[in-house]
Design a protein around this motif. Structure first.
Motif, PDB file in Angstrom:
ATOM      1  N   CYS A 182       0.849  -1.190   0.000  1.00  0.00           N
ATOM      2  CA  CYS A 182       0.000   0.000   0.000  1.00  0.00           C
ATOM      3  C   CYS A 182       0.883   1.238   0.000  1.00  0.00           C
ATOM      4  O   CYS A 182       2.018   1.205   0.479  1.00  0.00           O
ATOM      5  CB  CYS A 182      -0.905   0.036   1.238  1.00  0.00           C
ATOM      6  SG  CYS A 182      -2.147  -1.268   1.301  1.00  0.00           S
ATOM      7  N   GLN A 183       0.325   2.321  -0.526  1.00  0.00           N
ATOM      8  CA  GLN A 183       1.026   3.595  -0.498  1.00  0.00           C
ATOM      9  C   GLN A 183      -0.004   4.713  -0.461  1.00  0.00           C
ATOM     10  O   GLN A 183      -1.171   4.516  -0.800  1.00  0.00           O
ATOM     11  CB  GLN A 183       1.950   3.740  -1.695  1.00  0.00           C
ATOM     12  CG  GLN A 183       1.254   3.728  -3.031  1.00  0.00           C
ATOM     13  CD  GLN A 183       2.239   3.547  -4.164  1.00  0.00           C
ATOM     14  OE1 GLN A 183       2.846   2.497  -4.286  1.00  0.00           O
ATOM     15  NE2 GLN A 183       2.389   4.581  -4.980  1.00  0.00           N
ATOM     16  N   TYR A 184       0.449   5.871  -0.051  1.00  0.00           N
ATOM     17  CA  TYR A 184      -0.404   7.046   0.004  1.00  0.00           C
ATOM     18  C   TYR A 184      -0.490   7.652  -1.389  1.00  0.00           C
ATOM     19  O   TYR A 184       0.506   7.727  -2.110  1.00  0.00           O
ATOM     20  CB  TYR A 184       0.173   8.061   0.993  1.00  0.00           C
ATOM     21  CG  TYR A 184      -0.541   9.383   0.960  1.00  0.00           C
ATOM     22  CD1 TYR A 184      -1.778   9.525   1.563  1.00  0.00           C
ATOM     23  CD2 TYR A 184       0.018  10.469   0.315  1.00  0.00           C
ATOM     24  CE1 TYR A 184      -2.449  10.744   1.532  1.00  0.00           C
ATOM     25  CE2 TYR A 184      -0.640  11.687   0.278  1.00  0.00           C
ATOM     26  CZ  TYR A 184      -1.869  11.820   0.887  1.00  0.00           C
ATOM     27  OH  TYR A 184      -2.525  13.025   0.844  1.00  0.00           O
ATOM     28  N   ALA A 185      -1.674   8.061  -1.772  1.00  0.00           N
ATOM     29  CA  ALA A 185      -1.859   8.736  -3.050  1.00  0.00           C
ATOM     30  C   ALA A 185      -2.651  10.024  -2.817  1.00  0.00           C
ATOM     31  O   ALA A 185      -3.581  10.060  -2.007  1.00  0.00           O
ATOM     32  CB  ALA A 185      -2.605   7.834  -4.028  1.00  0.00           C
ATOM     33  N   VAL A 186      -2.254  11.066  -3.503  1.00  0.00           N
ATOM     34  CA  VAL A 186      -2.940  12.348  -3.400  1.00  0.00           C
ATOM     35  C   VAL A 186      -4.212  12.279  -4.235  1.00  0.00           C
ATOM     36  O   VAL A 186      -4.208  11.779  -5.358  1.00  0.00           O
ATOM     37  CB  VAL A 186      -2.038  13.492  -3.921  1.00  0.00           C
ATOM     38  CG1 VAL A 186      -2.787  14.818  -3.911  1.00  0.00           C
ATOM     39  CG2 VAL A 186      -0.773  13.579  -3.091  1.00  0.00           C
TER      40      VAL A 186
END
Length: 125
Positions: free
Chosen positions: A55-59
């Motif tokens: 998982c990763q953060y996305a704007v």
């Protein structure tokens, strides 16, 4: 008197066993960030099956953003042999992938995000 000591001892053993079972259940997954220093990705492995995810953060405009998660793809699903899987980062600061290891067998594979799925190389010793 002997019976109550035996019963008490068995009760203690049962409580200890429950404690270990709860601890094992609490450690079903292992999480580790990618070594790449400018990548906000975290990998996850199921410690028993070896199944991978990331998982990763996305704007996302007009929101606080989203957690963008990548499911298991080729080679990253549950492995044929259950084991004690873990994750190890390399020391390469530009590496986006991570090592999946089986501490029981000594096998290693490299996993990374390809397009929208986590993929892993075949396990090797």
């Amino acid at each position: 008197m002997k019976l109550s000591r035996i019963t008490s001892g068995l009760f203690s053993i049962a409580l200890i066993s429950l404690g270990y079972a709860a601890e094992a259940a609490a450690e079903e997954y292992r999480f580790l960030p990618a070594p790449q220093i400018d990548l906000n990705r975290i990998y996850r492995v199921n410690r028993l099956t070896g199944e991978m995810g990331a998982c990763q953060y996305a704007v996302k405009p007009d929101t606080v953003g989203i957690a963008l998660c990548h499911p298991a793809g080729e080679g990253a699903g549950p492995q044929a042999v259950p084991g004690d899987y873990d994750l190890v980062r390399s020391n390469h600061e530009r590496e986006g992938g991570i090592f999946r290891i089986n501490t029981r067998t000594g096998e290693v594979s490299v996993c990374y995000v390809q397009t929208d799925k986590v993929v892993c190389t075949p396990q090797a010793k």
